[in-house]
Design an enzyme around this catalytic site. Structure first.
Site, short mmCIF file in Angstrom:
data_model
loop_
_atom_site.label_atom_id
_atom_site.label_comp_id
_atom_site.label_asym_id
_atom_site.label_seq_id
_atom_site.Cartn_x
_atom_site.Cartn_y
_atom_site.Cartn_z
N LYS A 84 -1.27 -0.36 1.77
CA LYS A 84 -2.15 -0.37 0.60
C LYS A 84 -2.83 -1.74 0.51
O LYS A 84 -2.17 -2.79 0.58
CB LYS A 84 -1.32 -0.08 -0.65
CG LYS A 84 -2.13 0.45 -1.82
CD LYS A 84 -1.19 0.96 -2.90
CE LYS A 84 -1.95 1.43 -4.11
NZ LYS A 84 -1.04 1.70 -5.23
O1 G3P Z 1 -0.84 2.29 -8.41
C1 G3P Z 1 -2.08 2.34 -8.97
C2 G3P Z 1 -2.17 3.01 -10.31
O2 G3P Z 1 -1.88 4.35 -10.28
C3 G3P Z 1 -1.87 2.22 -11.52
O3 G3P Z 1 -1.87 2.96 -12.71
O4 G3P Z 1 -1.31 3.22 -15.11
O5 G3P Z 1 -1.10 0.96 -14.02
O6 G3P Z 1 -3.34 1.95 -14.49
P1 G3P Z 1 -1.91 2.22 -14.17
#
Ligand code: G3P
Length: 218
Positions: A84
């Site tokens: 990633k």
């Molecule tokens: O890993 C990336 C992502 O899905 C993060 O989500 O909820 O932290 O915006 P969030």
């Protein structure tokens, strides 16, 4: 559409994997830190729990040389690991290098179609388009997903559009409508996707009627 769980919690991965519908797991530095175990240990355990699944492990450095070292390190841990990489200039360069070596990548922190184009041209396996964080700013995050899916289709890129930063099941429905290839979501959102009050009340009625009639199977 592929379903990934977005977590660094091994127990959540174990439960989601038991359902038999899990295609992969995404992690990020925040989620690994929250999981409370070592990075490599967590990623290897997740690979074991989701055989054949795509398991994203993120590099931490922000300069090309160190990012490359980290990428080669994490990708050496297990064949299921997808590196990633954040959508920054050295990140796009790294994705091109890894793509040329046949190493799969997930480009993260993508918010616009122009960013997605850079990732697609570099050969990203997955383009992680964040939705919830855009919605939080009173802007429709799903628009960029739909436009990125169209861009990938129009120009024949191999990249899969991955909807990330999912906050509720409606985001998953909208991701399907946009034609996204993958949605990654917190475990609790995946659990919510099973739920409907009419399913619960309907099942209660079926079982009550069955039991009242004194029926048995076999
Ligand atoms: O890993 C990336 C992502 O899905 C993060 O989500 O909820 O932290 O915006 P969030």
């Amino acid at each position: 559409m592929k379903l990934f769980v977005d977590t660094g919690d091994v127990e959540e991965v174990r439960k989601a994997a038991e359902w038999g519908v899990l295609d992969g797991v995404t992690t990020n530095p925040t989620l690994i830190a929250k999981g409370g175990k070592g990075f490599k240990e967590t990623v290897l355990k997740i690979c074991e729990l989701v055989p054949g699944g795509a398991i994203s492990a993120e590099v931490i450095a922000t300069d090309y040389d160190t990012m490359l070292k980290e990428a080669l390190e994490v990708s050496s841990w297990h064949p299921q690991v997808v590196v990633k990489v954040p959508l920054i200039e050295p990140g796009v360069r790294l994705v091109k290098t890894l793509s040329d070596k046949g190493i799969r990548t997930n480009v993260t922190l993508v918010f616009t179609v122009s960013q997605a184009l850079m990732a697609a041209k570099a050969g990203a396996t997955y383009i992680s388009n964040f939705v919830g964080r855009v919605d939080d700013l009173s802007t429709d995050g799903m628009t960029a997903v739909a436009n990125t899916v169209a861009m990938v289709d129009t120009y024949g890129f191999q990249s899969e559009v991955l909807v990330a930063s999912v906050r509720h099941p409606l985001h998953v429905v909208q991701a399907i409508e946009a034609g996204a290839h993958v949605a990654t979501m917190p475990f609790k959102i995946m659990e919510m996707m099973f739920k409907h009050p009419l399913t619960d009340s309907g099942l209660t009625r079926f079982l009550d009627d069955w039991n009242k009639a004194g029926l048995t199977i076999g």
